[in-house]
Design a protein around this motif. Structure first.
Motif, PDB file in Angstrom:
ATOM      1  N   ALA A 262       0.825  -1.201   0.000  1.00  0.00           N
ATOM      2  CA  ALA A 262       0.000   0.000   0.000  1.00  0.00           C
ATOM      3  C   ALA A 262       0.863   1.256   0.000  1.00  0.00           C
ATOM      4  O   ALA A 262       0.554   2.246  -0.676  1.00  0.00           O
ATOM      5  CB  ALA A 262      -0.932  -0.001   1.209  1.00  0.00           C
ATOM      6  N   SER A 267      -1.958  -1.419  -5.527  1.00  0.00           N
ATOM      7  CA  SER A 267      -3.261  -1.857  -5.015  1.00  0.00           C
ATOM      8  C   SER A 267      -3.563  -3.309  -5.353  1.00  0.00           C
ATOM      9  O   SER A 267      -4.246  -4.003  -4.595  1.00  0.00           O
ATOM     10  CB  SER A 267      -4.364  -0.954  -5.557  1.00  0.00           C
ATOM     11  OG  SER A 267      -4.360  -0.939  -6.974  1.00  0.00           O
ATOM     12  N   ARG A 271      -4.529  -6.145  -2.587  1.00  0.00           N
ATOM     13  CA  ARG A 271      -5.744  -6.974  -2.650  1.00  0.00           C
ATOM     14  C   ARG A 271      -5.404  -8.461  -2.535  1.00  0.00           C
ATOM     15  O   ARG A 271      -6.048  -9.198  -1.781  1.00  0.00           O
ATOM     16  CB  ARG A 271      -6.471  -6.705  -3.963  1.00  0.00           C
ATOM     17  CG  ARG A 271      -7.790  -7.460  -4.108  1.00  0.00           C
ATOM     18  CD  ARG A 271      -8.518  -7.080  -5.386  1.00  0.00           C
ATOM     19  NE  ARG A 271      -7.723  -7.356  -6.577  1.00  0.00           N
ATOM     20  CZ  ARG A 271      -7.164  -6.409  -7.334  1.00  0.00           C
ATOM     21  NH1 ARG A 271      -7.306  -5.129  -7.034  1.00  0.00           N
ATOM     22  NH2 ARG A 271      -6.457  -6.733  -8.406  1.00  0.00           N
ATOM     23  N   LEU A 311      -3.318   3.990   0.777  1.00  0.00           N
ATOM     24  CA  LEU A 311      -3.591   4.172  -0.654  1.00  0.00           C
ATOM     25  C   LEU A 311      -4.344   5.463  -0.936  1.00  0.00           C
ATOM     26  O   LEU A 311      -4.634   5.774  -2.099  1.00  0.00           O
ATOM     27  CB  LEU A 311      -4.396   2.982  -1.193  1.00  0.00           C
ATOM     28  CG  LEU A 311      -3.646   1.646  -1.314  1.00  0.00           C
ATOM     29  CD1 LEU A 311      -4.624   0.511  -1.584  1.00  0.00           C
ATOM     30  CD2 LEU A 311      -2.593   1.710  -2.414  1.00  0.00           C
TER      31      LEU A 311
END
Length: 408
Positions: A262, A267, A271, A311
């Protein structure tokens, strides 16, 4: 450092706090040229009012800038003063195993006594009692180092394991309180001792501490690599290996890797790592604290919120918070919950909800005062909240700011 000119001391502490000359100058309402001249000794620093302003920005005792021994603060809320930093640094700089070639080692406490002291230190950390913990860490380090040097056989393995834990406690505490280089050193020491203890999971948690220290130092990519590399090595592919302890350590490595990703802005990796940690946590279930990791589905969720803040997705962080399992969150240890309130305050500030961001800081302070009052990041968040508050802040926020020494 006592013999250094005052300008050199200012430069030393500015560097320790990872402030550029420009940022330091901005916080003092001075020019970069002024700071440069002070640090080089071209300009004299002879006004006490300015000296106290510098000490406030650097978060050090003004006596340190004058080359004198700082006074210990009697009673009240304390975090980590420079006397304690020096004591911890001195303990980390010991090399007892080498010195035994020349002198008889000090007599350590028994393994049982040391185990109880280490357990108490872990509880102090996870309840965010950083001031009392900082005061006992130097002796605990020396005792654990002595035990690791003296004991052999099975007792020697246990002593090494306990010393590895003490290094990790020291690393996490120092990182929280802004002593980042020492945090890295303590975590690195823990890896070496963990290998001697023959415990892969202790080595895994030591790697997690190294990654945390690297991330705090701004070294996000190496932090990502060390966490993911060790997580892959520990991955519980064989269900017979999937003990709760292994799953917990594996999951926390993934979570710390997600935080590093992050920070980089990756991203997709965030995830993937959060998904892997979530799968591991759902299989584990409940609120557990194996290997002092506090790994659980709820801990995954609060890391997800923290990653969203990194983020720049404050709205998603707030949404994640709104969907937390309230009972599970309430059952978490104070350090974890108060840490989350700081992250949530950052997320709320990102979406412009300054009033609620203030409430989160106050909630964290009620729960675990040291987590708010002692962490540099909490000072930064409160400063941002105050700067963006329209009109005068509420009385509780103003009182907290005064207590923390953050200008209103």
């Amino acid at each position: 450092m006592d013999e250094l000119p005052i300008g050199r001391r200012v430069a030393y502490w500015r560097t320790r706090r990872r402030l550029s000359q420009q940022v330091f100058a901005d916080r003092l309402a001075k020019s970069k040229s002024w700071v440069d001249k002070i640090e080089r000794g071209v300009r004299r620093l002879d006004k006490f009012s300015v000296l106290y302003d510098i000490a406030d920005v650097l978060q050090v005792d003004v006596q340190l800038l004058l080359g004198r021994e700082p006074e210990r603060r009697p009673g009240g809320m304390t975090c980590l003063d420079q006397v304690e930093v020096a004591d911890i640094r001195s303990a980390l700089e010991r090399y007892d195993q080498i010195s035994t070639f020349f002198h008889a080692p000090p007599q350590p406490p028994s393994i049982d006594e040391l185990r109880k002291a280490v357990q108490h230190a872990w509880l102090s950390y996870q309840h965010a009692r950083y001031g009392p913990l900082a005061r006992v860490l130097p002796k605990l380090l020396r005792d654990a180092q002595a035990a690791d040097t003296v004991y052999g056989g099975d007792s020697g393995m246990l002593a090494a394991h306990l010393l590895g834990q003490v290094y990790q406690i020291a690393s996490s505490s120092l990182r929280k309180l802004g002593e980042l280089e020492l945090a890295w050193l303590a975590a690195d020491r823990s890896i070496a001792v963990s290998l001697r203890a023959g415990d892969q999971l202790l080595a895994g948690t030591a790697s997690y501490r190294v990654g945390s220290a690297l991330l705090a130092l701004g070294r996000a990519r190496p932090a990502l690599e060390v966490n993911v590399n060790i997580a892959n090595r520990l991955a519980p592919g064989d269900t017979r290996r999937a003990t709760p302890e292994l799953v917990s350590v594996y999951g926390m490595l993934l979570l710390q890797g997600a935080m590093a990703a992050a920070r980089i802005g990756d991203s997709a990796t965030v995830r993937d790592l959060l998904t892997g940690a979530d799968v591991a946590a759902r299989g584990l279930g409940g609120n557990h604290n194996y290997y002092w990791t506090s790994f659980s589905p709820t801990n995954v969720d609060i890391h997800r919120a923290a990653a969203m803040v990194e983020l720049g997705e404050g709205g998603l962080a707030v949404e994640t918070h709104e969907h937390l399992d309230r009972a599970s969150f309430a059952a978490m240890l104070p350090e974890r919950r108060a840490h989350h309130y700081v992250d949530l305050a950052r997320g709320l500030a990102q979406v412009g909800d300054i009033e609620r961001a203030s409430e989160m800081l106050l909630e964290g302070d009620r729960l675990a005062p040291s987590e708010i009052r002692c962490r540099p990041i909490a000072h930064e968040v409160l400063s941002d909240v105050l700067r963006r508050t329209k009109g005068a802040p509420s009385a509780p926020v103003a009182e907290l700011a005064e207590t923390m020494g953050v200008g209103v």
